[in-house]
Design a protein around this motif. Structure first.
Motif, PDB file in Angstrom:
ATOM      1  N   LYS A  15       0.803  -1.240   0.000  1.00 31.98           N
ATOM      2  CA  LYS A  15       0.000   0.000   0.000  1.00 31.98           C
ATOM      3  C   LYS A  15       0.827   1.278   0.000  1.00 31.98           C
ATOM      4  N   ARG A  16       2.078   1.185  -0.444  1.00 30.81           N
ATOM      5  CA  ARG A  16       2.933   2.371  -0.521  1.00 30.81           C
ATOM      6  C   ARG A  16       3.033   2.852  -1.956  1.00 30.81           C
ATOM      7  N   PRO A  17       3.216   4.141  -2.150  1.00 32.79           N
ATOM      8  CA  PRO A  17       3.411   4.658  -3.505  1.00 32.79           C
ATOM      9  C   PRO A  17       4.808   4.327  -4.009  1.00 32.79           C
ATOM     10  N   PHE A  18       4.903   4.082  -5.301  1.00 35.16           N
ATOM     11  CA  PHE A  18       6.219   3.893  -5.916  1.00 35.16           C
ATOM     12  C   PHE A  18       6.245   4.639  -7.235  1.00 35.16           C
ATOM     13  N   LEU A  19       7.417   5.120  -7.583  1.00 37.37           N
ATOM     14  CA  LEU A  19       7.599   5.952  -8.775  1.00 37.37           C
ATOM     15  C   LEU A  19       8.108   5.142  -9.951  1.00 37.37           C
ATOM     16  N   TRP A  20       7.862   5.694 -11.119  1.00 35.98           N
ATOM     17  CA  TRP A  20       8.358   5.130 -12.369  1.00 35.98           C
ATOM     18  C   TRP A  20       9.865   4.980 -12.295  1.00 35.98           C
ATOM     19  N   ARG A  21      10.375   3.890 -12.877  1.00 37.74           N
ATOM     20  CA  ARG A  21      11.821   3.666 -12.972  1.00 37.74           C
ATOM     21  C   ARG A  21      12.196   3.419 -14.422  1.00 37.74           C
ATOM     22  N   LYS A  22      13.398   3.766 -14.746  1.00 39.82           N
ATOM     23  CA  LYS A  22      13.859   3.631 -16.125  1.00 39.82           C
ATOM     24  C   LYS A  22      13.740   2.193 -16.626  1.00 39.82           C
ATOM     25  N   LYS A  23      13.997   1.211 -15.746  1.00 43.44           N
ATOM     26  CA  LYS A  23      13.917  -0.189 -16.176  1.00 43.44           C
ATOM     27  C   LYS A  23      12.491  -0.607 -16.523  1.00 43.44           C
ATOM     28  N   TRP A  24      11.484   0.165 -16.067  1.00 37.32           N
ATOM     29  CA  TRP A  24      10.081  -0.137 -16.377  1.00 37.32           C
ATOM     30  C   TRP A  24       9.578   0.679 -17.562  1.00 37.32           C
ATOM     31  N   LYS A  25      10.463   1.338 -18.249  1.00 40.64           N
ATOM     32  CA  LYS A  25      10.100   2.244 -19.341  1.00 40.64           C
ATOM     33  C   LYS A  25       9.176   1.593 -20.374  1.00 40.64           C
ATOM     34  N   LEU A  26       9.494   0.371 -20.773  1.00 42.06           N
ATOM     35  CA  LEU A  26       8.731  -0.288 -21.835  1.00 42.06           C
ATOM     36  C   LEU A  26       7.457  -0.976 -21.352  1.00 42.06           C
ATOM     37  N   ASN A  27       7.348  -1.251 -20.059  1.00 40.60           N
ATOM     38  CA  ASN A  27       6.168  -1.972 -19.591  1.00 40.60           C
ATOM     39  C   ASN A  27       5.529  -1.360 -18.335  1.00 40.60           C
ATOM     40  N   TRP A  28       5.571  -0.047 -18.209  1.00 36.40           N
ATOM     41  CA  TRP A  28       5.013   0.632 -17.041  1.00 36.40           C
ATOM     42  C   TRP A  28       3.531   0.301 -16.821  1.00 36.40           C
ATOM     43  N   LYS A  29       2.781   0.120 -17.890  1.00 35.61           N
ATOM     44  CA  LYS A  29       1.351  -0.181 -17.752  1.00 35.61           C
ATOM     45  C   LYS A  29       1.121  -1.534 -17.080  1.00 35.61           C
ATOM     46  N   GLU A  30       2.052  -2.473 -17.237  1.00 39.31           N
ATOM     47  CA  GLU A  30       1.906  -3.803 -16.658  1.00 39.31           C
ATOM     48  C   GLU A  30       2.472  -3.907 -15.240  1.00 39.31           C
ATOM     49  N   VAL A  31       3.270  -2.934 -14.822  1.00 38.02           N
ATOM     50  CA  VAL A  31       3.896  -2.985 -13.498  1.00 38.02           C
ATOM     51  C   VAL A  31       2.823  -2.784 -12.427  1.00 38.02           C
ATOM     52  N   LYS A  32       2.763  -3.728 -11.465  1.00 39.09           N
ATOM     53  CA  LYS A  32       1.764  -3.657 -10.401  1.00 39.09           C
ATOM     54  C   LYS A  32       2.394  -3.548  -9.022  1.00 39.09           C
ATOM     55  N   TYR A  33       3.589  -4.093  -8.866  1.00 38.62           N
ATOM     56  CA  TYR A  33       4.208  -4.197  -7.552  1.00 38.62           C
ATOM     57  C   TYR A  33       5.476  -3.367  -7.492  1.00 38.62           C
TER      58      TYR A  33
END
Length: 49
Positions: A15-33
């Motif tokens: 339940k904590r906020p997390f920010l975008w990371r460069k390694k998630w650049k291509l699949n940010w929409k799929e990142v859940k955790y």
């Protein structure tokens, strides 16, 4: 991107906020955790609810 402009999501496990990371650049929409640990913990949450 500047740090204050980075996209943010809430992790469903911790339940904590997390920010975008460069390694998630291509699949940010799929990142859940926010981390590998939270991704593994999701299985425990499903079993013990």
């Amino acid at each position: 991107m500047k740090k204050q402009k980075l996209p943010e999501k809430i992790c469903p496990v911790c339940k904590r906020p997390f920010l975008w990371r460069k390694k998630w650049k291509l699949n940010w929409k799929e990142v859940k955790y926010c981390s590998e640990r939270c991704r593994r913990e999701k299985k425990k949450l499903m079993l013990f609810g």
